[in-house]
Every structure is written in structure tokens, then in C-alpha cells.
Design a protein around this motif. Sequence first.
Motif, PDB file in Angstrom:
ATOM      1  N   ALA A 143      -9.875   3.550   3.161  1.00 31.96           N
ATOM      2  CA  ALA A 143      -9.624   2.171   3.201  1.00 31.96           C
ATOM      3  C   ALA A 143      -8.131   1.777   3.175  1.00 31.96           C
ATOM      4  O   ALA A 143      -7.770   1.163   4.071  1.00 31.96           O
ATOM      5  CB  ALA A 143     -10.363   1.537   1.995  1.00 31.96           C
ATOM      6  N   VAL A 144      -7.199   2.736   2.326  1.00 36.40           N
ATOM      7  CA  VAL A 144      -5.982   2.572   2.411  1.00 36.40           C
ATOM      8  C   VAL A 144      -5.231   2.840   3.741  1.00 36.40           C
ATOM      9  O   VAL A 144      -4.416   2.119   4.241  1.00 36.40           O
ATOM     10  CB  VAL A 144      -5.182   3.064   1.060  1.00 36.40           C
ATOM     11  CG1 VAL A 144      -3.683   3.020   1.398  1.00 36.40           C
ATOM     12  CG2 VAL A 144      -5.664   2.596  -0.353  1.00 36.40           C
ATOM     13  N   ARG A 145      -5.697   3.956   4.187  1.00 35.43           N
ATOM     14  CA  ARG A 145      -5.049   4.476   5.479  1.00 35.43           C
ATOM     15  C   ARG A 145      -5.503   3.395   6.542  1.00 35.43           C
ATOM     16  O   ARG A 145      -4.472   3.511   7.447  1.00 35.43           O
ATOM     17  CB  ARG A 145      -5.497   5.813   5.589  1.00 35.43           C
ATOM     18  CG  ARG A 145      -4.863   6.915   4.710  1.00 35.43           C
ATOM     19  CD  ARG A 145      -5.255   8.298   4.919  1.00 35.43           C
ATOM     20  NE  ARG A 145      -6.769   8.675   4.878  1.00 35.43           N
ATOM     21  CZ  ARG A 145      -7.293   8.914   5.933  1.00 35.43           C
ATOM     22  NH1 ARG A 145      -7.149   9.075   7.117  1.00 35.43           N
ATOM     23  NH2 ARG A 145      -8.696   9.251   5.544  1.00 35.43           N
ATOM     24  N   PHE A 202       0.618  -1.289  -0.048  1.00 36.84           N
ATOM     25  CA  PHE A 202       0.088  -0.167  -0.062  1.00 36.84           C
ATOM     26  C   PHE A 202       0.742   1.323  -0.096  1.00 36.84           C
ATOM     27  O   PHE A 202       0.414   2.349  -0.662  1.00 36.84           O
ATOM     28  CB  PHE A 202      -0.875   0.062   1.078  1.00 36.84           C
ATOM     29  CG  PHE A 202      -2.144  -0.828   1.088  1.00 36.84           C
ATOM     30  CD1 PHE A 202      -3.225  -0.667   0.254  1.00 36.84           C
ATOM     31  CD2 PHE A 202      -2.139  -2.235   1.965  1.00 36.84           C
ATOM     32  CE1 PHE A 202      -4.105  -1.491   0.341  1.00 36.84           C
ATOM     33  CE2 PHE A 202      -3.269  -2.855   1.670  1.00 36.84           C
ATOM     34  CZ  PHE A 202      -4.218  -2.655   0.823  1.00 36.84           C
ATOM     35  N   LEU A 203       1.935   1.254   0.857  1.00 42.38           N
ATOM     36  CA  LEU A 203       2.662   2.621   0.846  1.00 42.38           C
ATOM     37  C   LEU A 203       3.134   3.112  -0.256  1.00 42.38           C
ATOM     38  O   LEU A 203       3.018   4.270  -0.526  1.00 42.38           O
ATOM     39  CB  LEU A 203       3.591   2.631   2.019  1.00 42.38           C
ATOM     40  CG  LEU A 203       4.077   3.939   2.760  1.00 42.38           C
ATOM     41  CD1 LEU A 203       2.798   4.776   3.075  1.00 42.38           C
ATOM     42  CD2 LEU A 203       4.995   4.023   3.792  1.00 42.38           C
ATOM     43  N   GLY A 204       3.907   2.330  -1.045  1.00 45.57           N
ATOM     44  CA  GLY A 204       4.448   2.961  -2.218  1.00 45.57           C
ATOM     45  C   GLY A 204       3.688   3.433  -3.273  1.00 45.57           C
ATOM     46  O   GLY A 204       3.664   4.716  -3.431  1.00 45.57           O
ATOM     47  N   PRO A 205       2.462   2.901  -3.807  1.00 45.75           N
ATOM     48  CA  PRO A 205       1.682   3.394  -4.571  1.00 45.75           C
ATOM     49  C   PRO A 205       0.816   4.797  -3.852  1.00 45.75           C
ATOM     50  O   PRO A 205       0.679   5.811  -4.628  1.00 45.75           O
ATOM     51  CB  PRO A 205       0.846   2.259  -5.201  1.00 45.75           C
ATOM     52  CG  PRO A 205       1.517   1.204  -4.941  1.00 45.75           C
ATOM     53  CD  PRO A 205       2.237   1.653  -3.677  1.00 45.75           C
ATOM     54  N   LEU A 211       7.307   9.250   8.689  1.00 40.16           N
ATOM     55  CA  LEU A 211       6.695   8.142   9.145  1.00 40.16           C
ATOM     56  C   LEU A 211       7.465   6.799   8.685  1.00 40.16           C
ATOM     57  O   LEU A 211       7.760   5.813   9.422  1.00 40.16           O
ATOM     58  CB  LEU A 211       5.149   8.012   9.175  1.00 40.16           C
ATOM     59  CG  LEU A 211       4.346   9.244   9.839  1.00 40.16           C
ATOM     60  CD1 LEU A 211       2.862   9.013   9.622  1.00 40.16           C
ATOM     61  CD2 LEU A 211       4.453   8.977  11.601  1.00 40.16           C
ATOM     62  N   LEU A 212       7.402   6.837   7.273  1.00 44.22           N
ATOM     63  CA  LEU A 212       8.275   5.703   6.761  1.00 44.22           C
ATOM     64  C   LEU A 212       9.535   5.525   7.480  1.00 44.22           C
ATOM     65  O   LEU A 212      10.142   4.481   7.679  1.00 44.22           O
ATOM     66  CB  LEU A 212       8.084   5.844   5.150  1.00 44.22           C
ATOM     67  CG  LEU A 212       8.912   4.928   4.253  1.00 44.22           C
ATOM     68  CD1 LEU A 212       8.845   3.450   4.621  1.00 44.22           C
ATOM     69  CD2 LEU A 212       8.946   5.463   3.016  1.00 44.22           C
ATOM     70  N   VAL A 213      10.319   6.817   7.170  1.00 44.07           N
ATOM     71  CA  VAL A 213      11.803   6.755   7.794  1.00 44.07           C
ATOM     72  C   VAL A 213      11.828   6.180   9.243  1.00 44.07           C
ATOM     73  O   VAL A 213      12.624   5.381   9.513  1.00 44.07           O
ATOM     74  CB  VAL A 213      12.330   8.058   7.689  1.00 44.07           C
ATOM     75  CG1 VAL A 213      13.768   8.170   8.526  1.00 44.07           C
ATOM     76  CG2 VAL A 213      12.464   8.408   6.203  1.00 44.07           C
ATOM     77  N   VAL A 214      10.821   6.489  10.095  1.00 41.69           N
ATOM     78  CA  VAL A 214      10.979   6.089  11.492  1.00 41.69           C
ATOM     79  C   VAL A 214      10.633   4.761  11.586  1.00 41.69           C
ATOM     80  O   VAL A 214      11.253   3.830  12.279  1.00 41.69           O
ATOM     81  CB  VAL A 214       9.955   7.098  12.363  1.00 41.69           C
ATOM     82  CG1 VAL A 214       9.895   6.206  13.735  1.00 41.69           C
ATOM     83  CG2 VAL A 214      10.547   8.623  12.438  1.00 41.69           C
TER      84      VAL A 214
END
Length: 448
Positions: free
Chosen positions: A201-203, A42-45, A134-137
Motif C-alpha cells: 500500500a505504501v509503495r 511516506f518515504l521517510g519512515p 530514486l530519492l536523489v533523482v
Amino acid sequence: MGTGTVRSTAADESADRRREQRGWYFYDWACSVYSTSVLTVFLGPYLTSVAESAADAEGFVHPLGIPVRAGSFFAYAVSLSVVLAVLVMPLVGAAADRTGRKKPLLAAAAYTGAAATAGMFFLDGERYLLGGALLVVANAAQSVAMMLYNAYLPQIAPPEERDAVSSRGWAFGYAAGALVLVANLVLYTGHDAFGVSEGTAVRICLASAGLWWGAFALIPLRRLRDRRVPAREAALPGFRQLAATVRDMRRHPLTLAFLLAYLVYNDGIQTVISQASVYGSRELGLGQSTLIVAVLLVQVLAVAGALALGRLARRYGAKRTILGSLVAWTLTLAAGYFLPAGAPEWFFVLAAGIGLVLGGSQALSRSLFSHLVPPGKEAEYFSAYEMSDRGMSWLGPLLFGLTYQLTGSYRDAIVSLVGFFVLGFVLLARVPVRRAITDAGNPVPERI
């Protein structure tokens, strides 16, 4: 001491070891959902779409005033997270070895990552910087936690059990990823029926991975035991500890040779995992539901693949089995370059090929490395291993992002990763693992 007492003590020790191993498996069950649902699906797209909505007319965003193509932002964020992890892991690993208290550090890293992942619920609109932070952490915390988790392997499994124990851990993780992806697929495809938008929904899927991670991390934290060690000098500050770890590793050049090989080929593996959904959505024009089904296929087949390659390793040895998996990775990734756009069935074939070798190549690499670690240096050495595992993947995503930025083609970006597997194969083939195990001061298993 009577024979009965000896047998009773041995049986008790075996039961305690099995209980601890089962607890250890559950950390893979807890955290693999992050790797699957968040990082892979999910996170990439989604983060790419958020960055694109914030981009200027030429398709660039400007974090800290630096022009970055929106399509490369996710790859760069993954790369930055690994740089942060590289700075932190040697310090945490050395502290864990010196104190013998891995579990509190594992808890801190796991819940930092889980909290950052749960916070991804608030990633909407044009908040691409929040998503990147958030991704980095989360990714850095995951790397630190996995380093500590992996460092338990030599302590909870004797040499003859490690391939099987490591493979079961990966299988648990992939099983959890498959289970949660089914729930994600139901929510995402039926979001209207649930009364939420597609973005919401993705979140929810992103945030639920953080909640899952935090909830199931309680099981290993209850069952794993810290081993007390003799009092040692305090951990060195900052980069002095990293330098001390590197100096110590130079005393074991064959261990370093394996680590270099693993660094190279695993960089390719991790980059494929993190960028496959971006490739499928942006280059092949596949919908999110198709990507979820493809990753679900990977998860299911990875369970079987991890267990099957574990059995092959018992017959042919871990090194030969890993080399075979790298050949399969090379052929699969090369085939990915030629996939036609808008043809999900071929993407599913590619996913099946990845799934069959994914779990086994990683599980056997972990167990093989555990034989090359000098006793008492588990967390410190696994910190270097984890730099490769979650990894030195700063190089792969960086190459992927730069290739796309320069060419505008995700096909060129994906095929640029083939070299990691070819070079990794050559480097691993040159490592005499039996002599490496002996030089590390460990017993050599009958088949390795």
C-alpha cells in the motif's frame, strides 16, 4: 488606433494572462503531491524501515563502504539530492534565460522526477540503495523543475498581482496534496480490504504520486508560453556558468542579502517538512495513519493560510507578513520539542500551527524575490533561489541527521532547527526591500 481597438487588445492580453496564470497554478497542483505524499509522509519512515532491515547488528548500513546509522540514511539522501540540484540548476537556469525556452526544460525535469517517483513502487525488501538513488533523482529533478516554474512568475503577473498569484499557486498545490492524501489514507488504512499488504500500500502511494505528477504536468506545459529573446552567446560550460551567475548577482548585493535570509529560514522550513514524519513515527511513536491525518490537516490549513497571509501582505506588506510567520515558526517548532510520546492530539495541534504559516511564508517569499530579479535574468536568479527553496536544505537535513547520529535523540534533532528561523528573521529584518527592488531595475509596488 481607435479607443475600442485599444480596449479590445487590452482585454485580450488580460484574458491571455489569466489563462496562462491558471495553467501555471496547475504545476503546483501536479508536483506538490510528490512533496506531500512522498517526501513528507511516506518515504521517510518507509525508507528508514528498509534501511533498518538491511542494517548490521549495530544499526548501521554501509553505502559505498561508509558506515551510516540507518535512522540517518533518509536525511543524508535528501542532503545529497540538493547537492546534485545545486550543481545542475545554474546551468539549466542560464540556458533557459539565454534561449527563452523554459518549457522544454521544465518538461524534461518534471518527467524525470515523475518517472523516478513512479519507480519507487519497486522499493521493497532491503533495497535501501535503490530508494536512496530514486530519492536523489526525484528530489533534484523537482528542484530544477520548480526553479523553471518559479521563473515564469515575473512574466505572467505584473508587480501588483504577484503576491496573489503566488499565493494561489501554493493554495492549488496544498489542495492537491490534501485530495491525494485522503485517497492515500483510504488505501493505507484499508489495505487488507483491498487485498494488499501494508508495505505494498505504501509503495502504491509512492508510485501514484509520480503518475499524478506526470499526468497533470500536461496542463501547464500546454498553457505556458516561451518568450523569445535576442540571440546570445552560448551558455558557459560547467562551473564557469555557476561562477558567472554568482558574479552577476554580486552586482545586486541587496538581492543577495534577501537570498541569504531566505536560504537560512527556508532551510528550516524544508527540513521540518521532510523530517516531521520521521520525528512523529520514531520519537513520538505515532502510527502511519496518525501521520497521514496530521499532514492532511497541514494541507487543508495551508490552503487557508496561504490565502490569508496573501491578504495580510496586501495590507501590511510582504516583508512584515513573512517576519510574523517566522516568529510563529519559531514558537511552533520549540513547542514540538516538548510533545509527549503517544499523544496524537498534541501532534495535531502542532500540525495545525505549521499549516497556518507554511503556505503563506513560502508563497510570499517567492513573490517578494520576484521583485528583486533583474529583468531577463529570471531563470538564472531563480536557480539560486531554488537552491534555497528545495534547497540549501542540504544543511538542515545534514544537521538533523548528525544531531541524531551523535545523540540518538530525534527531540534534540528537531530543536536544533530553531536557529534557522531566528537567524533568518534577523537577516530579513535588515534588508531594505524597496531599495533592493529599485536597484534591480524594477518598479516598486505601493505596498511591499
